[in-house]
Design a protein around this motif. Sequence first.
Motif, PDB file in Angstrom:
ATOM      1  N   ALA A 116       0.798  -1.225   0.000  1.00  0.00           N
ATOM      2  CA  ALA A 116       0.000   0.000   0.000  1.00  0.00           C
ATOM      3  C   ALA A 116       0.831   1.276   0.000  1.00  0.00           C
ATOM      4  O   ALA A 116       0.309   2.345  -0.287  1.00  0.00           O
ATOM      5  CB  ALA A 116      -0.931   0.010   1.210  1.00  0.00           C
ATOM      6  N   VAL A 130      -4.137  -0.257  -3.498  1.00  0.00           N
ATOM      7  CA  VAL A 130      -4.685  -1.562  -3.123  1.00  0.00           C
ATOM      8  C   VAL A 130      -6.060  -1.749  -3.750  1.00  0.00           C
ATOM      9  O   VAL A 130      -6.375  -2.829  -4.262  1.00  0.00           O
ATOM     10  CB  VAL A 130      -4.758  -1.708  -1.591  1.00  0.00           C
ATOM     11  CG1 VAL A 130      -5.445  -2.999  -1.203  1.00  0.00           C
ATOM     12  CG2 VAL A 130      -3.366  -1.642  -0.982  1.00  0.00           C
ATOM     13  N   GLU A 136      -3.348  -7.476   1.636  1.00  0.00           N
ATOM     14  CA  GLU A 136      -2.653  -8.223   0.589  1.00  0.00           C
ATOM     15  C   GLU A 136      -3.614  -9.070  -0.230  1.00  0.00           C
ATOM     16  O   GLU A 136      -3.466  -9.177  -1.448  1.00  0.00           O
ATOM     17  CB  GLU A 136      -1.559  -9.081   1.206  1.00  0.00           C
ATOM     18  CG  GLU A 136      -0.438  -8.230   1.756  1.00  0.00           C
ATOM     19  CD  GLU A 136       0.532  -8.997   2.599  1.00  0.00           C
ATOM     20  OE1 GLU A 136       0.436 -10.243   2.655  1.00  0.00           O
ATOM     21  OE2 GLU A 136       1.390  -8.349   3.215  1.00  0.00           O
ATOM     22  N   TYR A 190      -5.424  -6.685  -2.567  1.00  0.00           N
ATOM     23  CA  TYR A 190      -4.490  -6.204  -3.590  1.00  0.00           C
ATOM     24  C   TYR A 190      -4.270  -7.254  -4.680  1.00  0.00           C
ATOM     25  O   TYR A 190      -4.434  -6.962  -5.866  1.00  0.00           O
ATOM     26  CB  TYR A 190      -3.158  -5.841  -2.944  1.00  0.00           C
ATOM     27  CG  TYR A 190      -2.089  -5.448  -3.933  1.00  0.00           C
ATOM     28  CD1 TYR A 190      -2.073  -4.179  -4.490  1.00  0.00           C
ATOM     29  CD2 TYR A 190      -1.097  -6.343  -4.314  1.00  0.00           C
ATOM     30  CE1 TYR A 190      -1.096  -3.802  -5.391  1.00  0.00           C
ATOM     31  CE2 TYR A 190      -0.114  -5.975  -5.216  1.00  0.00           C
ATOM     32  CZ  TYR A 190      -0.120  -4.710  -5.746  1.00  0.00           C
ATOM     33  OH  TYR A 190       0.848  -4.350  -6.646  1.00  0.00           O
TER      34      TYR A 190
END
Length: 95
Positions: free
Chosen positions: A25, A81, A53, A56
């Motif tokens: 990020a 993200v 994560e 993302y």
Amino acid sequence: MVSASAVLIIIITFIFPPIGVYAVAGCGADLLVNVCLTILGVFPGHIHAFYLEYVYYDRREQAREGRFTAGRAPGIYSERVQQGGGGYGTIAQNT
């Protein structure tokens, strides 16, 4: 498909969550939230980092497949993200 960079970021996040959040990020509100959660306890920081994560890499994979998510993921402040690292540019469509 899982890339080597994703595995490396997951390992780093398991050891120290704010580094993994910074890698995905960047320096912003998500990093500040994760540092605060990590200070509060081990698990809240890890949960937040792995959630970032997941969003993302999921959004990045969707963009590669040509699918675009219209809604924003809750609790994530980083546009990087939210868009899977795609940015604001255009994506060339395969014909």
